[in-house]
Structures are given as C-alpha cells and as structure tokens.
Design a protein around this motif. Structure first.
Motif, short mmCIF file in Angstrom:
data_model
loop_
_atom_site.label_atom_id
_atom_site.label_comp_id
_atom_site.label_asym_id
_atom_site.label_seq_id
_atom_site.Cartn_x
_atom_site.Cartn_y
_atom_site.Cartn_z
N LEU A 71 0.83 -1.21 0.00
CA LEU A 71 0.00 0.00 0.00
C LEU A 71 0.86 1.26 0.00
O LEU A 71 0.52 2.26 -0.65
CB LEU A 71 -0.97 -0.01 1.18
CG LEU A 71 -2.03 -1.12 1.12
CD1 LEU A 71 -3.01 -1.00 2.28
CD2 LEU A 71 -2.81 -1.11 -0.21
N GLU A 72 1.99 1.23 0.72
CA GLU A 72 2.93 2.38 0.67
C GLU A 72 3.36 2.62 -0.78
O GLU A 72 3.37 3.75 -1.25
CB GLU A 72 4.18 2.12 1.52
CG GLU A 72 3.99 2.02 3.03
CD GLU A 72 3.64 3.34 3.70
OE1 GLU A 72 3.50 4.35 3.01
OE2 GLU A 72 3.48 3.32 4.94
N ALA A 73 3.74 1.54 -1.45
CA ALA A 73 4.22 1.67 -2.83
C ALA A 73 3.11 2.21 -3.73
O ALA A 73 3.34 3.08 -4.58
CB ALA A 73 4.71 0.31 -3.33
N LYS A 74 1.88 1.73 -3.53
CA LYS A 74 0.76 2.17 -4.38
C LYS A 74 0.39 3.62 -4.10
O LYS A 74 0.03 4.37 -5.01
CB LYS A 74 -0.45 1.25 -4.18
CG LYS A 74 -0.25 -0.14 -4.73
CD LYS A 74 -0.25 -0.11 -6.26
CE LYS A 74 0.06 -1.48 -6.83
NZ LYS A 74 0.16 -1.47 -8.31
N GLN A 75 0.48 4.05 -2.82
CA GLN A 75 0.21 5.45 -2.50
C GLN A 75 1.18 6.34 -3.27
O GLN A 75 0.81 7.37 -3.82
CB GLN A 75 0.35 5.72 -1.00
CG GLN A 75 -0.74 5.14 -0.14
CD GLN A 75 -0.67 5.63 1.30
OE1 GLN A 75 -1.66 6.09 1.86
NE2 GLN A 75 0.47 5.55 1.93
N LYS A 76 2.45 5.90 -3.29
CA LYS A 76 3.49 6.68 -3.99
C LYS A 76 3.19 6.69 -5.48
O LYS A 76 3.22 7.73 -6.13
CB LYS A 76 4.87 6.05 -3.75
CG LYS A 76 5.57 6.63 -2.58
CD LYS A 76 7.10 6.47 -2.68
CE LYS A 76 7.68 6.77 -1.32
NZ LYS A 76 8.18 5.58 -0.65
#
Ligand SMILES: Cc1ncc(COP(=O)(O)O)c(C=O)c1O
Length: 393
Positions: A198-203
């Motif tokens: 989810l961190e990667a997708k937010q970015k």
C-alpha cells in the motif's frame, strides 16, 4: 413507496438472518435441543459477572442525571483515556483519549470511518470471503466495494490478485483478522507485506489508501497466536473494535474507533469522524455502556469454550471427510461444500435440522460457514447429522 435504492436490500435480505429465523421456527416445531443452529455469530458465553456488577455500581454511584446525558460526540473522556491506556498496555502503542472515538459497535465504527473518508465512486477493497455488510456500508456513502478473490489453499491473502485490484481510485482496504467467516488470522509477515504494497501504491498514484482494520474478534484467538496491531505497521490505519464478541454484548452496541495521531491530516480526520458519528444519527455511543466496558477492559469471555467447540467440529468433520480450514480465531468453521452447489448442501443439512450459511453470502460460493458460538451439546449432538450428510453424498 420505499426508495428504489432500498429495493435490492429488501429483495436480497441477509441469508444469515433468514437462516436464524428459520432456526427459531424449527426450534418451535422440533424442540430447541433437536435443532443445530450454526447460522449467526451471536455469542452464547454469558457476559462476565464483572460487567453486570459494573452496571449496578454505575447506577448506584454516578450522578443520576449526568450518566444519561448527551456528551461529546467522541464519548466520555475518562472512558476514552482508559481505552487508550488499555490498548497501549496490550500493544505497546502510544494512544491518548484524543485517538479514540466511542462508537455503536464495530458496525457503527465502520460506518463512521467510511463516512469520514469516502467520496462517491471511491473504491474500497475487501478480501473474499468477507462479511457481507461491507457492501452495504460502503454503498451508504456511494463508494464501490471491490473484491479480491480468495486463495483457496489457505484463505490467506492472495497478493497477486490483491495487487491487480488496487487502482488510483482505491481509497481503503478492509482487513478483518481474526476473520469472519474463515477463522484465519493474518501473521505479522502478511501485515508487513500489505503495508509495503500500500505504501508503494500510494506513492505510485500520489493517493491516500487507508487500512480499515475491522477487529471485533481481536481477543478470540487459539493456541497463543498473536494478532499484529496494524497501526504499528501502517500509519493510515483506522481500527474499528467492539465488545460484541469479546464480552458477549452484541445487542448492546458498544465499540470504538482508533484514529492514530500519525494518520494524514489527523486533526481534520478526528473532527470529521466526530461529526460523522453525530450526523449518522448515532450522536454518541450509549453512555452507560461506555462507563461499564471501561471497568471491564481486562476481561474477556471464555475463549477456551469456543476453542473446544471449534476443535470438536474440526476434528470430527475432517474425520468424516469434510475439508475444513483449521480455525486460528473467531468462532467460525469454514468448510468446503462436498457438492458443487453449496446452497443445495445447506438445504440438505437443513433436513438434518443443521443450519449453516452458504459461502455465496460471503462472496465465496462452494463453501459453507458453521458458526460455533453455540452450546457444546449442540456441537456434539449435531455430529451424527454431519456424518449422515456425508454418507448420503
Ligand atoms: C467481520 C465483522 N465485522 C463487523 C461486525 C459487526 O460487529 P458489531 O456487533 O460490533 O457491530 C461483525 C459482526 O458479526 C463481523 O463479523
């Protein structure tokens, strides 16, 4: 005439509820002891005595006007502080009363959370099988529920499929552990993997994706397994908790929402959630119950009771040839239907006065849910029926 938007609800009214009502009808016809009603997650372990004592103590000793009055939409401050301290003690977190909003059960907390974060067309992801009310809750705010298909091997998260479902419109992901209806618990490794994705997708999308941790079964775990506290792994997390299952209080409607200080736009989020609690018509969680649960924070219902029921069902059903997911928590046994049409299998079970819920009610056909928060005698006396059913098939 009712609203058009309500017609689909009345037409498809909950299979679980229908089954529950069918159980009451059969009990009248055949006697309650001859009906094995595994349909609903209504705890049958009595509430701890300390809860009843707490209610009496409050009525006798608190100000008789104040205790029944309106309060802040977030709830009583002393109760919220006690709840925050309790979570900190259990999970090594650093919450204060400012991070807690008392809610009308987990269902109330989830609705407050969705009202707070969803705009129309925002997408919310749930992992199938899932608690069917999620669709209604997300729909209440014109959000769109997106489903990740299950990993049929172990009903843990299917990460390849999960990643495909995340888009720039994804606003939230619901994590329910211990899980209804499969009884699985997500490990720390799984939570870390979800957080990293989810961190990667937010970015990637320049968006905010919230985890909504739906945790009414948090304490109901077996064999010393631990349930990671998700706010420690992912800052944009909201936790919806309730005492419906842990203290056997589902009809009383009491729980809380945790909003961590690290969450994006914390102050605004907190204000919005308090307003949501008010404008959804909850106004505040029931006053007397807030005070009572605050006196029982270290209590839990008899987990060994549920563990024994789950083990008895699991051991015997697997021996008869059923494929079952071994429960790690909650009080549900998730079983592969021995015939392709699990609704037909549920009908066949009803002939033996066994009431179980088809997996299609949880967006996962081909399986059934056995809710084992029932008397041990009900479990034991149902076993010959389960055996006969398998023999018939
Ligand atoms: C997964 C899940 N979430 C939320 C709820 C709602 O719980 P509450 O009674 O606290 O509103 C339930 C109730 O069965 C549930 O199973």
């Amino acid at each position: 005439m009712i609203a058009k938007s309500m017609k689909k609800f009345t037409a498809n009214s909950s299979a679980v509820r229908k089954m529950f009502e069918e159980g009451a009808r059969l009990a009248k016809e055949f006697g309650a002891e001859n009906v094995y009603n595994f349909s609903i997650g209504n705890p049958n372990v009595p509430v701890p005595n300390s809860f009843n004592d707490a209610i009496l103590d409050i009525i006798e000793n608190e100000d008789p006007v104040k205790i029944h009055s309106y309060m802040s939409n977030a709830g009583h401050e002393d109760v919220r502080k006690a709840v925050a301290d309790h979570i900190n003690k259990e999970h090594d977190t650093a919450f204060t009363e400012a991070n807690i909003i008392m809610t009308v059960g987990a269902a109330g907390g989830l609705n407050v959370a969705f009202k707070t974060i969803l705009d129309p067309e925002d997408e919310v992801i749930a992992f199938a099988p899932y608690f069917v009310e999620y669709g209604a809750y997300v729909g209440n705010y014109n959000g769109v529920l997106k489903m990740v298909p299950p990993d049929l091997e172990n009903f843990q998260i299917n990460f390849a499929e999960f990643e495909k479902v995340i888009t720039e419109k994804t606003r939230a992901v619901i994590i329910n552990s211990p899980h209804n209806p499969t009884g699985v618990v997500y490990s720390e490794e799984t939570i870390k993997k979800i957080a990293a994705l989810l961190e990667a997708k937010q970015k990637e999308y320049g968006s905010e994706i919230f985890i909504i941790a739906d945790e009414p079964y948090r304490e109901l775990v077996y064999g010393g397994i631990t349930v990671p506290y998700i706010t420690k792994y992912y800052k944009n997390t909201l936790v919806a908790y309730s005492w419906s299952k842990s203290l056997s209080l589902p009809g009383e409607r009491i729980g809380y929402l945790v909003i961590p200080s690290e969450i994006n736009d914390f102050a605004e989020m907190l204000d919005a959630a308090m307003v949501a609690n008010r404008v959804l018509g909850f106004v505040n969680a029931p006053s007397l119950l807030q005070k009572a649960v605050a006196k029982c924070l270290d209590e839990s219902s008899d987990i060994a009771f549920y563990e024994k029921n789950g083990k008895t069902l699991y051991d015997n059903l697997t021996e008869y040839g059923y494929e079952c997911v071994k429960p790690q928590g909650a009080f549900y046994l998730w079983v592969k239907s021995p015939i392709a049409d699990e609704k037909k299998f549920c009908d066949m079970a009803r002939e033996h006065r066994i009431l179980i819920v088809p997996g299609s009610s949880f967006a996962c056909p081909g399986y059934v849910r056995i809710s084992y928060c029932v008397a041990y005698e009900t479990v034991v006396n149902s076993l010959p029926g389960f055996k006969k059913l398998m023999d018939e098939i």
